[in-house]
Design a protein around this motif. Structure first.
Motif, PDB file in Angstrom:
ATOM      1  N   MET A  62       1.029  -1.044   0.165  1.00 36.33           N
ATOM      2  CA  MET A  62      -0.284  -0.204  -0.325  1.00 36.33           C
ATOM      3  C   MET A  62       1.030   1.262   0.277  1.00 36.33           C
ATOM      4  N   ALA A  63       2.218   0.731   0.706  1.00 41.86           N
ATOM      5  CA  ALA A  63       2.364   2.581   0.919  1.00 41.86           C
ATOM      6  C   ALA A  63       3.625   2.885  -0.498  1.00 41.86           C
ATOM      7  N   HIS A  64       3.974   1.650  -1.684  1.00 43.78           N
ATOM      8  CA  HIS A  64       4.663   1.780  -2.517  1.00 43.78           C
ATOM      9  C   HIS A  64       3.387   1.877  -3.569  1.00 43.78           C
ATOM     10  N   GLN A  65       2.175   1.765  -3.152  1.00 39.45           N
ATOM     11  CA  GLN A  65       1.102   1.661  -4.682  1.00 39.45           C
ATOM     12  C   GLN A  65       0.880   3.900  -4.261  1.00 39.45           C
ATOM     13  N   PHE A  66       0.660   3.736  -3.435  1.00 39.38           N
ATOM     14  CA  PHE A  66       0.607   5.202  -3.230  1.00 39.38           C
ATOM     15  C   PHE A  66       1.332   6.015  -3.057  1.00 39.38           C
ATOM     16  N   GLN A  67       2.441   5.884  -3.329  1.00 42.73           N
ATOM     17  CA  GLN A  67       3.503   7.095  -3.224  1.00 42.73           C
ATOM     18  C   GLN A  67       3.262   6.686  -4.444  1.00 42.73           C
ATOM     19  N   ALA A  68       3.488   5.828  -5.579  1.00 43.85           N
ATOM     20  CA  ALA A  68       3.510   5.451  -7.102  1.00 43.85           C
ATOM     21  C   ALA A  68       2.170   6.770  -7.451  1.00 43.85           C
ATOM     22  N   GLN A  69       1.339   6.667  -6.831  1.00 45.35           N
ATOM     23  CA  GLN A  69      -0.303   6.905  -7.169  1.00 45.35           C
ATOM     24  C   GLN A  69       0.328   9.251  -6.985  1.00 45.35           C
ATOM     25  N   THR A  70       1.208   9.114  -5.680  1.00 40.64           N
ATOM     26  CA  THR A  70       1.028   9.918  -5.442  1.00 40.64           C
ATOM     27  C   THR A  70       1.826  11.267  -7.041  1.00 40.64           C
ATOM     28  N   VAL A  71       3.084  10.520  -7.069  1.00 39.61           N
ATOM     29  CA  VAL A  71       3.661  10.995  -8.117  1.00 39.61           C
ATOM     30  C   VAL A  71       3.420  10.443  -9.405  1.00 39.61           C
ATOM     31  N   SER A  72       2.713  10.122 -10.146  1.00 38.16           N
ATOM     32  CA  SER A  72       2.271   9.271 -11.447  1.00 38.16           C
ATOM     33  C   SER A  72       1.303  10.578 -11.661  1.00 38.16           C
ATOM     34  N   TYR A  73      -0.124  11.115 -10.544  1.00 36.89           N
ATOM     35  CA  TYR A  73      -0.608  11.916 -10.510  1.00 36.89           C
ATOM     36  C   TYR A  73       0.059  13.309 -10.855  1.00 36.89           C
ATOM     37  N   GLU A  74       1.057  13.661 -10.053  1.00 41.64           N
ATOM     38  CA  GLU A  74       1.410  15.411 -10.202  1.00 41.64           C
ATOM     39  C   GLU A  74       2.294  15.284 -11.105  1.00 41.64           C
ATOM     40  N   THR A  75       2.788  14.062 -12.128  1.00 37.24           N
ATOM     41  CA  THR A  75       3.442  14.030 -13.235  1.00 37.24           C
ATOM     42  C   THR A  75       2.528  14.350 -14.544  1.00 37.24           C
ATOM     43  N   GLU A  76       2.062  13.877 -14.359  1.00 37.23           N
ATOM     44  CA  GLU A  76       0.759  13.227 -16.092  1.00 37.23           C
ATOM     45  C   GLU A  76       0.517  14.306 -15.969  1.00 37.23           C
ATOM     46  N   PHE A  77      -0.613  15.055 -14.705  1.00 35.63           N
ATOM     47  CA  PHE A  77      -1.728  15.939 -14.690  1.00 35.63           C
ATOM     48  C   PHE A  77      -1.103  16.998 -14.026  1.00 35.63           C
ATOM     49  N   PRO A  78      -0.212  17.835 -14.067  1.00 29.48           N
ATOM     50  CA  PRO A  78       0.195  18.733 -13.846  1.00 29.48           C
ATOM     51  C   PRO A  78      -0.187  20.203 -13.027  1.00 29.48           C
ATOM     52  N   GLN A  79      -1.441  20.304 -13.804  1.00 27.64           N
ATOM     53  CA  GLN A  79      -2.494  21.703 -14.044  1.00 27.64           C
ATOM     54  C   GLN A  79      -3.544  21.339 -13.425  1.00 27.64           C
ATOM     55  N   ALA A  80      -3.807  19.696 -13.465  1.00 28.22           N
ATOM     56  CA  ALA A  80      -4.490  19.503 -12.076  1.00 28.22           C
ATOM     57  C   ALA A  80      -5.004  19.722 -10.776  1.00 28.22           C
ATOM     58  N   ARG A  81      -5.889  20.135  -9.759  1.00 31.37           N
ATOM     59  CA  ARG A  81      -6.557  20.909  -8.590  1.00 31.37           C
ATOM     60  C   ARG A  81      -5.935  19.501  -7.670  1.00 31.37           C
ATOM     61  N   PHE A  82      -5.991  19.262  -6.992  1.00 30.35           N
ATOM     62  CA  PHE A  82      -5.370  18.221  -5.693  1.00 30.35           C
ATOM     63  C   PHE A  82      -6.556  19.101  -5.060  1.00 30.35           C
ATOM     64  N   ASP A  83      -8.044  18.443  -4.349  1.00 22.00           N
ATOM     65  CA  ASP A  83      -8.391  19.306  -3.318  1.00 22.00           C
ATOM     66  C   ASP A  83      -9.051  17.806  -2.203  1.00 22.00           C
ATOM     67  N   ILE A  84      -8.954  18.489  -1.094  1.00 20.46           N
ATOM     68  CA  ILE A  84     -10.036  17.341   0.330  1.00 20.46           C
ATOM     69  C   ILE A  84     -11.172  17.726   0.356  1.00 20.46           C
ATOM     70  N   ILE A  85     -11.643  17.111   0.324  1.00 17.29           N
ATOM     71  CA  ILE A  85     -13.399  17.541   0.802  1.00 17.29           C
ATOM     72  C   ILE A  85     -14.124  17.107   2.186  1.00 17.29           C
ATOM     73  N   GLU A  86     -14.320  18.275   3.008  1.00 16.25           N
ATOM     74  CA  GLU A  86     -14.827  18.474   4.427  1.00 16.25           C
ATOM     75  C   GLU A  86     -16.131  18.912   4.478  1.00 16.25           C
ATOM     76  N   LEU A  87     -16.756  17.972   5.356  1.00 16.94           N
ATOM     77  CA  LEU A  87     -17.989  17.822   6.061  1.00 16.94           C
ATOM     78  C   LEU A  87     -17.369  18.647   7.635  1.00 16.94           C
ATOM     79  N   ALA A  88     -18.216  19.445   7.701  1.00 18.62           N
ATOM     80  CA  ALA A  88     -17.982  20.231   9.023  1.00 18.62           C
ATOM     81  C   ALA A  88     -16.692  20.393   9.429  1.00 18.62           C
ATOM     82  N   GLY A  89     -15.304  20.869   8.686  1.00 23.36           N
ATOM     83  CA  GLY A  89     -14.405  21.182   8.984  1.00 23.36           C
ATOM     84  C   GLY A  89     -13.241  19.874   8.714  1.00 23.36           C
TER      85      GLY A  89
END
Length: 182
Positions: A62-89
């Motif tokens: 899981m740690a390896h896949q998480f890191q791979a996904q993080t790097v892949s998204y940032e590299t492949e989609f450098p202009q994307a908006r990365f948001d956290i969804i919050e409810l009641a803070g």
């Protein structure tokens, strides 16, 4: 979902969306969100996968896949908006959306398991569809072919399959055509 004239990729102002669970807030993610994102990543994987591996091996994978996904998204989609969804803070999910101009592409969306099925994902999707309709561009995404709840949501909202592979189904929603005005 966005302020008129604002570029959603560079917006730093949180976006607020009404939902049946309450007003949800999308705010740009920060490094401090990494632990939450990792827990959400693990919670979003199929539980059967954890049963196949010893716990220490599962955590390493899981740690390896998480890191791979993080790097892949940032590299492949450098202009994307990365948001956290919050409810009641409180953080309850994450969404990554790329807006290259000719489409609105949802790269990733996940809600914590205990809040799934409460209309939050639907509210977010409708807001994104409204944004796409205002820009007259389609919304595209991919969903794991084994993810029945997500597939039901997207089909219910009017998305149609455009391509199918062994692991994923590509879907698209096109805004309805508007009548030209005189």
């Amino acid at each position: 979902m966005t302020t008129p004239g604002a570029d959603p990729r560079t917006a730093t102002v949180p976006l607020e969306i009404p939902s049946p669970a309450g007003v949800i807030r999308l705010r740009p993610e920060h490094e401090a969100d990494r632990e939450f994102r990792y827990r959400l990543f693990c919670d979003s994987r199929q539980p059967e996968f954890a049963l196949l591996l010893p716990p220490d091996v599962f955590r390493q994978v899981m740690a390896h896949q998480f890191q791979a996904q993080t790097v892949s998204y940032e590299t492949e989609f450098p202009q994307a908006r990365f948001d956290i969804i919050e409810l009641a803070g409180q953080p309850i999910g994450r969404i990554v959306v790329d807006r290259p101009g000719h489409r609105l592409h949802i790269i990733d969306q996940a809600i914590v398991p205990e809040l799934r099925g409460r209309g939050i994902g639907t509210a977010i999707m409708r807001a994104l569809m409204d944004e796409a309709a205002a820009r007259n561009v389609p919304v595209t995404l991919q969903v794991a072919s084994s993810n029945d709840p997500s597939m039901r949501l997207y089909l219910r909202l009017g998305f149609a399959p455009t391509e199918t592979t062994a692991l994923y189904v590509a879907l698209a929603w096109t805004p309805p055509a508007t009548e030209p005005s005189c």
